[in-house]
Design a protein around this motif. Structure first.
Motif, mmCIF file in Angstrom:
data_model
loop_
_atom_site.group_PDB
_atom_site.id
_atom_site.type_symbol
_atom_site.label_atom_id
_atom_site.label_comp_id
_atom_site.label_asym_id
_atom_site.label_seq_id
_atom_site.Cartn_x
_atom_site.Cartn_y
_atom_site.Cartn_z
ATOM 1 N N CYS A 12 0.863 -1.186 0.000
ATOM 2 C CA CYS A 12 0.000 0.000 0.000
ATOM 3 C C CYS A 12 0.896 1.231 0.000
ATOM 4 O O CYS A 12 2.113 1.121 0.165
ATOM 5 C CB CYS A 12 -0.880 0.011 1.251
ATOM 6 N N VAL A 14 0.515 3.839 2.272
ATOM 7 C CA VAL A 14 0.770 3.889 3.726
ATOM 8 C C VAL A 14 -0.211 2.915 4.373
ATOM 9 O O VAL A 14 -1.164 2.475 3.740
ATOM 10 C CB VAL A 14 0.546 5.307 4.318
ATOM 11 N N CYS A 16 -3.269 2.208 6.654
ATOM 12 C CA CYS A 16 -4.401 2.931 7.238
ATOM 13 C C CYS A 16 -4.518 2.577 8.733
ATOM 14 O O CYS A 16 -4.129 1.484 9.152
ATOM 15 C CB CYS A 16 -5.695 2.586 6.517
ATOM 16 N N TYR A 18 -6.917 1.709 10.647
ATOM 17 C CA TYR A 18 -7.850 0.675 11.108
ATOM 18 C C TYR A 18 -7.538 -0.688 10.507
ATOM 19 O O TYR A 18 -8.211 -1.676 10.813
ATOM 20 C CB TYR A 18 -9.288 1.044 10.715
ATOM 21 N N CYS A 19 -6.514 -0.771 9.656
ATOM 22 C CA CYS A 19 -6.354 -1.948 8.786
ATOM 23 C C CYS A 19 -5.518 -3.051 9.424
ATOM 24 O O CYS A 19 -4.411 -2.801 9.906
ATOM 25 C CB CYS A 19 -5.688 -1.502 7.483
ATOM 26 N N GLY A 64 -4.174 -5.057 0.396
ATOM 27 C CA GLY A 64 -3.187 -4.259 -0.291
ATOM 28 C C GLY A 64 -3.823 -3.346 -1.343
ATOM 29 O O GLY A 64 -5.024 -3.265 -1.516
ATOM 30 N N THR A 65 -2.939 -2.690 -2.042
ATOM 31 C CA THR A 65 -3.356 -1.795 -3.129
ATOM 32 C C THR A 65 -2.568 -2.174 -4.372
ATOM 33 O O THR A 65 -1.438 -1.698 -4.572
ATOM 34 C CB THR A 65 -3.085 -0.317 -2.749
ATOM 35 N N ASN A 97 -6.838 2.460 -5.117
ATOM 36 C CA ASN A 97 -7.094 3.534 -4.170
ATOM 37 C C ASN A 97 -7.026 4.865 -4.915
ATOM 38 O O ASN A 97 -6.335 4.955 -5.932
ATOM 39 C CB ASN A 97 -6.031 3.513 -3.065
ATOM 40 N N ARG A 134 -6.549 7.423 6.167
ATOM 41 C CA ARG A 134 -6.463 7.221 4.717
ATOM 42 C C ARG A 134 -5.533 8.282 4.137
ATOM 43 O O ARG A 134 -5.422 9.392 4.652
ATOM 44 C CB ARG A 134 -7.855 7.374 4.060
HETATM 45 S S1 SF4 Z 1 -7.248 -0.447 4.286
HETATM 46 FE FE1 SF4 Z 1 -6.660 -0.983 2.206
HETATM 47 S S2 SF4 Z 1 -5.418 0.785 1.545
HETATM 48 FE FE2 SF4 Z 1 -5.521 0.906 3.768
HETATM 49 S S3 SF4 Z 1 -3.669 -0.174 4.465
HETATM 50 FE FE3 SF4 Z 1 -5.353 -1.663 4.442
HETATM 51 S S4 SF4 Z 1 -5.194 -2.684 2.459
HETATM 52 FE FE4 SF4 Z 1 -4.005 -0.760 2.344
#
Ligand code: SF4
Length: 412
Positions: A12, A14, A16, A18-19, A64-65, A97, A134
């Motif tokens: 990604c 960065v 996030c 909450y992730c 991931g992204t 994203n 985000r």
């Molecule tokens: S929520 Fe999505 S964009 Fe954000 S760190 Fe997690 S996988 Fe990556």
């Protein structure tokens, strides 16, 4: 065998707040993205040679992204298209994203065969986006949607409700803007506080208010009514789509379609006989997996399914893209039916009588019907509107009905 293919890209921009998905900020070392695309290509060739990718109904490149890979992502998608036999009208989705959605990259991905993008928006309120950690803004999300829509692909967006500090007005505005954007698919999730994440720590320390379940439920109801009014049918507990825009890939998960997962931490689920063929290959010559094979010899030929997960170690995946799994589970046919019944009830169309019976859940469903949490119509069991509100209770009851008959998980 009809299957789905999932590719996990663990990078990604960065992380996030909450992730807890398996992802890390992408390394700036040159060549990492190309090396990752090569490793995925090796994995696909391996599974194609075993015949597991002869009829692929959907491909989902998630994470991931994936778009952090830049041009290497196009090579990755091209490698997939070369190695698998795609079914007619197969769905090929790439997650993206806002800040990594670039018009030129999107155009190349569409040329390579991508026909659907899943964009992580989460909110159109910059304050809420900052709380979630985000790395994009509402304006960049809007721009990304416009670029994806104008590329001619289907577009899905995700929204999160129940975020600390998020007002009902802010949520209503996000839902309205998702509707106005013209996308054909919207997923709506309540925030889940995952242990060890910065957001959970902020709540634990009192720096942020804890999410309120009642407020989140009210927000889910608001979204449900507004999206339905805009022509987006709730076809799954958290998913809304215009007709024809439902996620074929996710429907595969909810209806028990086998899937191959490639990448660090990716899970696969295959019929036992396909898994046995994989065990026999040299790349899997691992004593633990060989032991699994010996245990499978006691299973009636061709019955049951295996779920297995690759190591979450990205470096290990890059060094050895094809290798034995880290965890393996065998599900008997009855266990598989119990799981299919539980997952199938997430869908608005529900499950047929035959599946309820083989899952051992017909009696439990009759009990839930008396509480008006499910209904029985035209030979199918479906969750009612009241049932959606108590979804976890319904799904758990159906799963436990199987477990009470001795249909339990076990790891080999
Ligand atoms: S929520 Fe999505 S964009 Fe954000 S760190 Fe997690 S996988 Fe990556």
């Amino acid at each position: 065998m009809t299957a789905s293919l999932y590719v996990h890209v663990p990078f990604c921009v960065v992380k996030c707040a909450y992730c807890d998905f398996h992802s890390t900020p992408i390394s700036q070392e040159p060549g990492v993205a190309d090396h990752f695309a090569w490793a995925v290509g090796e994995g696909v060739v391996h599974w194609a040679a075993l015949g597991a990718l002869d009829d692929v109904a959907s491909i989902y490149v998630g994470g991931g992204t994936p778009t952090t890979l830049g041009p290497a992502l196009v090579s990755l998608v091209e490698a997939l298209s070369r190695s698998v036999r795609l079914a007619p009208y197969a769905e090929v989705t790439v997650e993206t994203n806002p800040d990594t959605t670039d018009a030129a990259l999107v155009a190349h991905l569409v040329d390579a065969g991508v026909n659907r993008f899943s964009l992580g928006v989460q909110s159109f309120d910059d304050v809420v986006l900052r709380t979630l950690g985000r790395c994009h803004t509402a304006a960049s999300a809007q721009r990304a949607i416009e670029e994806l829509v104008s590329a001619g692909a289907k577009v899905a967006v995700d929204l999160i409700c129940g975020v600390p500090g998020q007002s009902l007005d802010s949520w209503r505005d996000s839902v309205e803007r998702a509707v106005a954007s013209g996308v054909g698919h919207v997923s709506v999730y309540p925030l889940s506080l995952e242990e060890g994440t910065p957001l959970a720590e902020s709540v634990a320390s009192g720096a942020l208010a804890a999410p309120n379940e009642d407020v989140a439920a009210e927000m889910m109801e608001l979204a449900s009514a507004r999206l339905a009014a805009a022509g987006l049918r709730r076809y799954e507990i958290a998913s809304y789509a215009r007709d024809g825009d439902e996620s074929k890939h996710n429907i595969g998960y909810w209806t028990g379609r086998p899937y191959v997962g490639i990448g660090p931490s990716a899970a696969s689920m295959l019929p036992a006989d396909v898994f046995e063929a994989a065990i026999a290959c040299e790349a899997w010559s691992d004593p633990g997996v060989t032991g699994v094979g010996r245990t499978l010899e006691s299973v009636p030929a061709g019955t049951g399914r295996i779920r297995f997960v690759r190591s979450a170690d990205t470096i290990a995946f890059l060094r050895k893209p094809v290798g034995p799994p880290e965890e393996v589970e065998y599900l008997t046919p009855a266990e598989a039916a119990a799981e299919d019944a539980m997952l199938g009830l997430r869908l608005a169309d529900g499950i047929p009588d035959a599946l309820a019976t083989s899952a051992g859940s017909a009696e439990v469903l009759a009990g839930l019907e008396s509480r008006r949490l499910v209904e029985h119509v035209d030979g199918r069991w479906r969750v009612t509107h009241s049932g959606w509100l108590l979804g976890n209770e319904v799904f758990e009851a159906v799963w436990n009905a199987g477990a009470r008959r001795g249909l339990v998980w076990h790891s080999l």
